[in-house]
Write a protein that holds these residues in place. Structure first.
Motif, PDB file in Angstrom:
ATOM      1  N   LEU A 226      36.194  52.102  57.130  1.00  0.00           N
ATOM      2  CA  LEU A 226      37.135  51.760  56.069  1.00  0.00           C
ATOM      3  C   LEU A 226      37.436  50.268  56.016  1.00  0.00           C
ATOM      4  CD1 LEU A 226      39.054  52.592  53.796  1.00  0.00           C
ATOM      5  CD2 LEU A 226      40.798  53.052  55.544  1.00  0.00           C
ATOM      6  N   TYR A 227      37.761  49.661  57.138  1.00  0.00           N
ATOM      7  CA  TYR A 227      38.118  48.235  57.127  1.00  0.00           C
ATOM      8  C   TYR A 227      36.976  47.392  56.571  1.00  0.00           C
ATOM      9  CZ  TYR A 227      38.975  43.480  58.598  1.00  0.00           C
ATOM     10  OH  TYR A 227      39.114  42.112  58.596  1.00  0.00           O
ATOM     11  N   PHE A 228      35.754  47.683  57.001  1.00  0.00           N
ATOM     12  CA  PHE A 228      34.622  46.862  56.569  1.00  0.00           C
ATOM     13  C   PHE A 228      34.297  47.090  55.099  1.00  0.00           C
ATOM     14  CE2 PHE A 228      34.177  46.972  61.173  1.00  0.00           C
ATOM     15  CZ  PHE A 228      33.962  45.626  61.445  1.00  0.00           C
ATOM     16  N   VAL A 229      34.501  48.304  54.610  1.00  0.00           N
ATOM     17  CA  VAL A 229      34.321  48.558  53.175  1.00  0.00           C
ATOM     18  C   VAL A 229      35.290  47.694  52.373  1.00  0.00           C
ATOM     19  CG1 VAL A 229      34.711  50.287  51.363  1.00  0.00           C
ATOM     20  CG2 VAL A 229      33.361  50.871  53.380  1.00  0.00           C
ATOM     21  N   LEU A 230      36.551  47.670  52.802  1.00  0.00           N
ATOM     22  CA  LEU A 230      37.549  46.870  52.086  1.00  0.00           C
ATOM     23  C   LEU A 230      37.273  45.375  52.235  1.00  0.00           C
ATOM     24  CD1 LEU A 230      40.811  48.873  52.955  1.00  0.00           C
ATOM     25  CD2 LEU A 230      39.264  49.149  51.006  1.00  0.00           C
ATOM     26  N   LEU A 231      36.823  44.961  53.413  1.00  0.00           N
ATOM     27  CA  LEU A 231      36.517  43.540  53.630  1.00  0.00           C
ATOM     28  C   LEU A 231      35.360  43.098  52.737  1.00  0.00           C
ATOM     29  CD1 LEU A 231      36.917  40.887  55.198  1.00  0.00           C
ATOM     30  CD2 LEU A 231      35.315  41.772  56.921  1.00  0.00           C
ATOM     31  N   PHE A 232      34.275  43.868  52.718  1.00  0.00           N
ATOM     32  CA  PHE A 232      33.149  43.523  51.845  1.00  0.00           C
ATOM     33  C   PHE A 232      33.569  43.555  50.387  1.00  0.00           C
ATOM     34  CE2 PHE A 232      30.182  44.310  55.410  1.00  0.00           C
ATOM     35  CZ  PHE A 232      29.330  43.230  55.225  1.00  0.00           C
ATOM     36  N   GLY A 233      34.351  44.582  50.012  1.00  0.00           N
ATOM     37  CA  GLY A 233      34.810  44.668  48.628  1.00  0.00           C
ATOM     38  C   GLY A 233      35.637  43.467  48.236  1.00  0.00           C
ATOM     39  N   GLN A 234      36.544  43.063  49.108  1.00  0.00           N
ATOM     40  CA  GLN A 234      37.405  41.909  48.833  1.00  0.00           C
ATOM     41  C   GLN A 234      36.585  40.631  48.654  1.00  0.00           C
ATOM     42  OE1 GLN A 234      41.294  40.865  51.110  1.00  0.00           O
ATOM     43  NE2 GLN A 234      39.664  39.874  52.265  1.00  0.00           N
ATOM     44  N   LEU A 235      35.646  40.391  49.549  1.00  0.00           N
ATOM     45  CA  LEU A 235      34.846  39.171  49.481  1.00  0.00           C
ATOM     46  C   LEU A 235      33.936  39.171  48.257  1.00  0.00           C
ATOM     47  CD1 LEU A 235      33.925  38.773  53.270  1.00  0.00           C
ATOM     48  CD2 LEU A 235      35.603  37.449  51.966  1.00  0.00           C
ATOM     49  N   LEU A 236      33.373  40.322  47.950  1.00  0.00           N
ATOM     50  CA  LEU A 236      32.509  40.404  46.771  1.00  0.00           C
ATOM     51  C   LEU A 236      33.300  40.213  45.484  1.00  0.00           C
ATOM     52  CD1 LEU A 236      30.293  43.392  47.935  1.00  0.00           C
ATOM     53  CD2 LEU A 236      29.444  41.101  47.367  1.00  0.00           C
ATOM     54  N   LYS A 237      34.498  40.812  45.422  1.00  0.00           N
ATOM     55  CA  LYS A 237      35.337  40.675  44.228  1.00  0.00           C
ATOM     56  C   LYS A 237      35.813  39.236  44.035  1.00  0.00           C
ATOM     57  CE  LYS A 237      35.570  44.812  42.438  1.00  0.00           C
ATOM     58  NZ  LYS A 237      35.048  45.053  41.072  1.00  0.00           N
ATOM     59  N   SER A 238      35.916  38.489  45.128  1.00  0.00           N
ATOM     60  CA  SER A 238      36.400  37.113  45.020  1.00  0.00           C
ATOM     61  C   SER A 238      35.350  36.168  44.440  1.00  0.00           C
ATOM     62  CB  SER A 238      36.833  36.600  46.400  1.00  0.00           C
ATOM     63  OG  SER A 238      35.707  36.405  47.245  1.00  0.00           O
ATOM     64  N   ARG A 239      34.099  36.631  44.402  1.00  0.00           N
ATOM     65  CA  ARG A 239      33.053  35.716  43.932  1.00  0.00           C
ATOM     66  C   ARG A 239      32.219  36.262  42.783  1.00  0.00           C
ATOM     67  NH1 ARG A 239      29.996  34.430  49.080  1.00  0.00           N
ATOM     68  NH2 ARG A 239      32.071  34.783  49.923  1.00  0.00           N
ATOM     69  N   SER A 240      32.450  37.497  42.372  1.00  0.00           N
ATOM     70  CA  SER A 240      31.663  38.036  41.263  1.00  0.00           C
ATOM     71  C   SER A 240      32.435  39.164  40.591  1.00  0.00           C
ATOM     72  CB  SER A 240      30.308  38.561  41.769  1.00  0.00           C
ATOM     73  OG  SER A 240      30.477  39.813  42.405  1.00  0.00           O
ATOM     74  N   ASP A 241      31.956  39.559  39.435  1.00  0.00           N
ATOM     75  CA  ASP A 241      32.559  40.693  38.724  1.00  0.00           C
ATOM     76  C   ASP A 241      31.651  41.919  38.785  1.00  0.00           C
ATOM     77  OD1 ASP A 241      30.529  39.824  37.115  1.00  0.00           O
ATOM     78  OD2 ASP A 241      31.756  39.560  35.304  1.00  0.00           O
ATOM     79  N   ILE A 242      30.785  41.979  39.782  1.00  0.00           N
ATOM     80  CA  ILE A 242      29.885  43.123  39.951  1.00  0.00           C
ATOM     81  C   ILE A 242      30.708  44.371  40.264  1.00  0.00           C
ATOM     82  CG2 ILE A 242      27.982  44.094  41.298  1.00  0.00           C
ATOM     83  CD1 ILE A 242      27.139  41.216  41.951  1.00  0.00           C
ATOM     84  N   PRO A 243      30.543  45.445  39.504  1.00  0.00           N
ATOM     85  CA  PRO A 243      31.278  46.678  39.804  1.00  0.00           C
ATOM     86  C   PRO A 243      30.892  47.228  41.182  1.00  0.00           C
ATOM     87  CG  PRO A 243      30.310  46.765  37.607  1.00  0.00           C
ATOM     88  CD  PRO A 243      29.712  45.581  38.291  1.00  0.00           C
ATOM     89  N   ILE A 244      31.873  47.782  41.874  1.00  0.00           N
ATOM     90  CA  ILE A 244      31.654  48.324  43.210  1.00  0.00           C
ATOM     91  C   ILE A 244      32.028  49.803  43.226  1.00  0.00           C
ATOM     92  CG2 ILE A 244      32.362  48.232  45.635  1.00  0.00           C
ATOM     93  CD1 ILE A 244      32.784  45.239  45.302  1.00  0.00           C
ATOM     94  N   ILE A 245      31.084  50.630  43.673  1.00  0.00           N
ATOM     95  CA  ILE A 245      31.295  52.067  43.828  1.00  0.00           C
ATOM     96  C   ILE A 245      31.386  52.364  45.320  1.00  0.00           C
ATOM     97  CG2 ILE A 245      30.346  54.363  43.379  1.00  0.00           C
ATOM     98  CD1 ILE A 245      28.609  53.104  41.206  1.00  0.00           C
ATOM     99  N   VAL A 246      32.292  53.248  45.708  1.00  0.00           N
ATOM    100  CA  VAL A 246      32.380  53.677  47.106  1.00  0.00           C
ATOM    101  C   VAL A 246      32.062  55.164  47.184  1.00  0.00           C
ATOM    102  CG1 VAL A 246      33.805  53.886  49.170  1.00  0.00           C
ATOM    103  CG2 VAL A 246      34.098  51.920  47.649  1.00  0.00           C
ATOM    104  N   GLY A 247      31.077  55.502  48.012  1.00  0.00           N
ATOM    105  CA  GLY A 247      30.716  56.893  48.237  1.00  0.00           C
ATOM    106  C   GLY A 247      31.145  57.344  49.614  1.00  0.00           C
ATOM    107  N   GLY A 248      30.645  58.491  50.044  1.00  0.00           N
ATOM    108  CA  GLY A 248      31.127  59.079  51.280  1.00  0.00           C
ATOM    109  C   GLY A 248      32.346  59.939  50.980  1.00  0.00           C
ATOM    110  N   THR A 249      33.057  60.336  52.017  1.00  0.00           N
ATOM    111  CA  THR A 249      34.184  61.261  51.820  1.00  0.00           C
ATOM    112  C   THR A 249      35.541  60.669  52.148  1.00  0.00           C
ATOM    113  OG1 THR A 249      33.992  62.112  54.093  1.00  0.00           O
ATOM    114  CG2 THR A 249      32.710  63.224  52.387  1.00  0.00           C
ATOM    115  N   PHE A 250      35.577  59.499  52.788  1.00  0.00           N
ATOM    116  CA  PHE A 250      36.853  59.103  53.379  1.00  0.00           C
ATOM    117  C   PHE A 250      37.891  58.684  52.346  1.00  0.00           C
ATOM    118  CE2 PHE A 250      39.835  56.879  56.135  1.00  0.00           C
ATOM    119  CZ  PHE A 250      40.012  57.868  57.086  1.00  0.00           C
ATOM    120  N   LEU A 251      37.493  57.878  51.375  1.00  0.00           N
ATOM    121  CA  LEU A 251      38.469  57.483  50.357  1.00  0.00           C
ATOM    122  C   LEU A 251      38.879  58.674  49.497  1.00  0.00           C
ATOM    123  CD1 LEU A 251      37.167  53.959  49.333  1.00  0.00           C
ATOM    124  CD2 LEU A 251      39.359  54.492  50.378  1.00  0.00           C
ATOM    125  N   THR A 252      37.975  59.643  49.345  1.00  0.00           N
ATOM    126  CA  THR A 252      38.345  60.871  48.638  1.00  0.00           C
ATOM    127  C   THR A 252      39.462  61.594  49.374  1.00  0.00           C
ATOM    128  OG1 THR A 252      36.121  61.130  47.746  1.00  0.00           O
ATOM    129  CG2 THR A 252      37.491  63.096  47.816  1.00  0.00           C
TER     130      THR A 252
END
Length: 658
Positions: A191-217
């Motif tokens: 979870l932490y690394f998903v949020l960290l990567f998401g945060q860094l990616l969102k800070s530099r691009s507008d590429i949509p991000i999808i999260v799969g797996g079961t945990f956020l569900t």
């Protein structure tokens, strides 16, 4: 441009490739989309072992408010990161060498690599005040599911994490030029690394991000998911199987529609409100392509041979255990089996395409019908060289022929949910009255072991209603059947949101605690029971069983082996050889007697004391400061590659030092 870039983030096992990205990739490629995958989890472990990361950690260790001797010890380990890399990477380097090892050298190699990885991660954890790392686990010291801890760690990530993530984004992710990025989040460890990567990616691009797996569900189901996380860390969460939702999202992208338009089984933000769409139908195994491992770095996992994961069924054929939600990704009551010839075709294809001979069936539990069909249809191991592992349940219908046939085609290890040695507790769990009677479990264990198959048992203490008498039955069952239980993993009961038991807690006398605490995501609940032992007492039983098992030579001999590595070892040696060599290591001060001193230790000059050398034992983190004749003797042994047994003959006390 890549339509979809799938990222498998830390922290997960470094021993085998994941199954989810290759499965999803195969589906989407067949549908005409340009998809690529990256396992950045294995790159994370490589980064931790790099000289660059070691220098960052050394700088941190020097600033810690510790005794100088402790700082010297941590720095000595980190300055020898290259030796730890050699120990750990020696397993994967062996794949390229084509050299055959006898069982003593094989087990020595695995023991050194396994213990070196544990020691190195332990040192990293000890010099951090924010996290702890293990080969199978990652923990934020303030709690993986604590909002305050997570968000603070995202605002100020540890330097070793931020530099790693920035490098991955710059060198691996952005050059792929993806239209959409997909991140896997299978458990709280990621979870932490998903949020960290998401945060860094969102800070530099507008590429949509999808999260799969079961945990956020699970977090969404529990009601803890924050609307502020959307657009900040990700855009869409896929609820169950990802194939159809991702296909529909990519089709919308291609056709110029909103990404979420008429997409089944997703969670997204609409008018500042979190909404979910109805799930689509569960996939039929007949329509699912063979997983595509083209993008997985198969030569970089920490094992002597690559093991590919695959499925023979989807979901759980039993599906009634009160504590379990493992099969949630397939939806409720959606168990389906693959046609056996399709499974054989998949193994043939993967074996030939990737030059792989080891496979791990990741089914929730392989049903007896599949077990029998595998034994009847698959060619014998002597013809193919294939070896397998898989998960099963105890079953009264299993015969000696079933296990003999599995062994014949290459099965060398099986994992089974023993859960408890008390029939009373097993009945409470709804494990299945007929198949989980003691006589059935004992017979299955005995026949599997007699056939040559190694059995790993999962069990836990503290299921609501379990008494001390029940716990004692589990304790005694494991210890009394050490001859047929290969090894076991032991834990305590975890109350998970939306598990079957969660829906009728009153029937078990369970009370959830701290429900008003809005600082944490209650995917797993603190609780107390009105009947039976407490969680504290369950933990005591777990510790007592582990301590007692370490007094049984067979269990103690193999307790160091990572679960995923059994198939690698048992594909190349017999169970009795593994036990004998493991016992040899344990009785020789937990040292492999056929190893040279340089294979397990590093020797350097002391940074502050003249005429003093430091000997760093890389498999137990013991550090010796030596001078005078002791230093001369160790230099002699070290420089001449003396085996430890020979050292013991010349100087018995040296082994005690180590």
């Amino acid at each position: 441009m890549t339509d979809l870039l799938l990222i498998f983030p830390p922290q997960w096992s470094p021993f085998q490739p994941p199954l989810a990205p290759p499965s999803l990739s195969a589906w989407l490629k067949r549908e005409g989309f340009d998809v690529s995958s990256q396992d950045v989890n294995i790159l994370f472990f490589e980064w931790l072992l790099s000289d660059e990361c070691a220098e960052i950690l050394i700088d941190r260790a020097r600033k810690l408010p510790l005794r100088q001797s402790q700082k010297d010890g941590y720095e000595a380990v980190l300055k020898n990161a290259g030796d730890f890399r050699r120990d750990i990477f020696s397993l994967r380097d062996f794949k390229k060498s084509k050299i055959s090892l006898n069982h003593e050298d094989l087990i020595k190699k695995y023991y050194i690599a396994t213990k070196a990885l544990e020691v190195y991660l332990e040192v990293i954890s000890k010099i951090s005040d924010a996290f702890a790392l293990y080969p199978y686990d990652f923990r934020l010291k303030g709690g993986n599911l604590n909002f305050n801890t997570l968000e603070q760690m995202l605002l100020n990530p540890p330097e070793v994490f931020s530099i790693y993530a920035e490098q991955i984004i710059e060198k691996n992710i952005m050059p792929a030029n993806p239209k959409i990025i997909g991140l896997s989040c299978l458990g709280q460890e990621q979870l932490y690394f998903v949020l960290l990567f998401g945060q860094l990616l969102k800070s530099r691009s507008d590429i949509p991000i999808i999260v799969g797996g079961t945990f956020l569900t699970r977090i969404f189901e529990q009601g803890s998911l924050k609307s502020s996380w959307f657009s900040k860390y990700f855009d869409i969460i896929v609820i169950n199987e990802g194939e159809k939702p991702c296909q529909e999202i990519l089709s919308n992208l291609r056709d110029g529609f909103a990404l979420t338009k008429e997409v089944s089984g997703i969670i997204f933000l609409e008018d500042n409100t979190i909404v979910s769409s109805p799930p689509g139908r569960a996939l039929n195994p007949a329509e699912i392509p063979i997983p595509d491992f083209d993008d997985m770095p198969l030569d970089r996992y920490f094992s002597i041979a690559t093991t590919l994961p695959l499925l023979a069924s989807r979901g759980c054929y039993w599906g009634k255990c009160e504590f379990c939600r493992h099969g949630m990704v397939y939806g409720d009551n959606n168990f389906k089996v693959y046609e056996i010839n399709k499974v054989l075709d998949a193994v043939n294809h993967l074996s030939q395409k990737y030059n792989i001979s080891q496979f791990s069936f990741r089914d929730e539990a392989m049903p007896p019908s599949i077990i029998r069909q595998l034994g009847e249809v698959f060619p014998p191991h002597v013809e193919t060289g294939w070896t397998f592992s898989g998960d099963v349940r105890f079953d009264k219908s299993f015969t000696m022929d079933d296990f003999t046939n599995l062994y014949k085609i290459g099965f060398r290890s099986l994992q089974v949910g023993l859960e408890s040695g008390s029939e009373h507790v097993l009945k409470l769990m709804k494990k299945g009255d007929d198949n989980y009677r003691k006589e059935t479990m004992i017979r299955n264990l005995a026949t599997a072991t007699e056939s040559g198959i190694w059995i790993h048992c999962f069990l836990f203490f503290g299921f609501p209603g379990e008494t001390d008498e029940d716990a004692m039955q589990t304790y005694e069952f494991v210890l009394h059947h050490a001859n047929t239980i290969g090894n076991f993993g032991c834990g305590t009961f975890i109350l998970e949101h939306n598990s079957p038991i969660f829906r009728h807690l009153n029937d078990f006398g369970v009370r959830i605690m701290n429900q008003s605490d809005n600082t944490r995501m209650n995917v797993f609940y603190e609780h107390e029971v009105s009947n039976g032992i407490s969680i504290k007492r369950a933990l005591e039983w777990m510790e007592m069983l582990v301590a007692a098992s370490n007094k049984i030579p067979k269990f103690h001999a193999v307790s160091w082996i990572p679960r995923e590595q059994y198939i690698c070892i048992l594909s190349r040696t017999e169970p009795h050889q593994l036990i004998e060599e493991g016992q040899s290591i344990r009785t020789f001060k937990n040292l492999p007697r056929n190893a040279s001193l340089s294979e397990i230790a590093s020797l350097i000059s002391h940074p502050r004391e003249k005429n003093t050398v430091m000997l760093i034992n890389r498999i137990n983190h013991r550090i010796l400061n030596l001078k005078g004749k002791s230093a001369e003797l160790i230099r002699l042994f070290y420089g001449n590659d003396f085996e430890l047994l020979k050292m013991h003959e010349y100087c018995p006390n040296c082994i005690d030092w180590l």
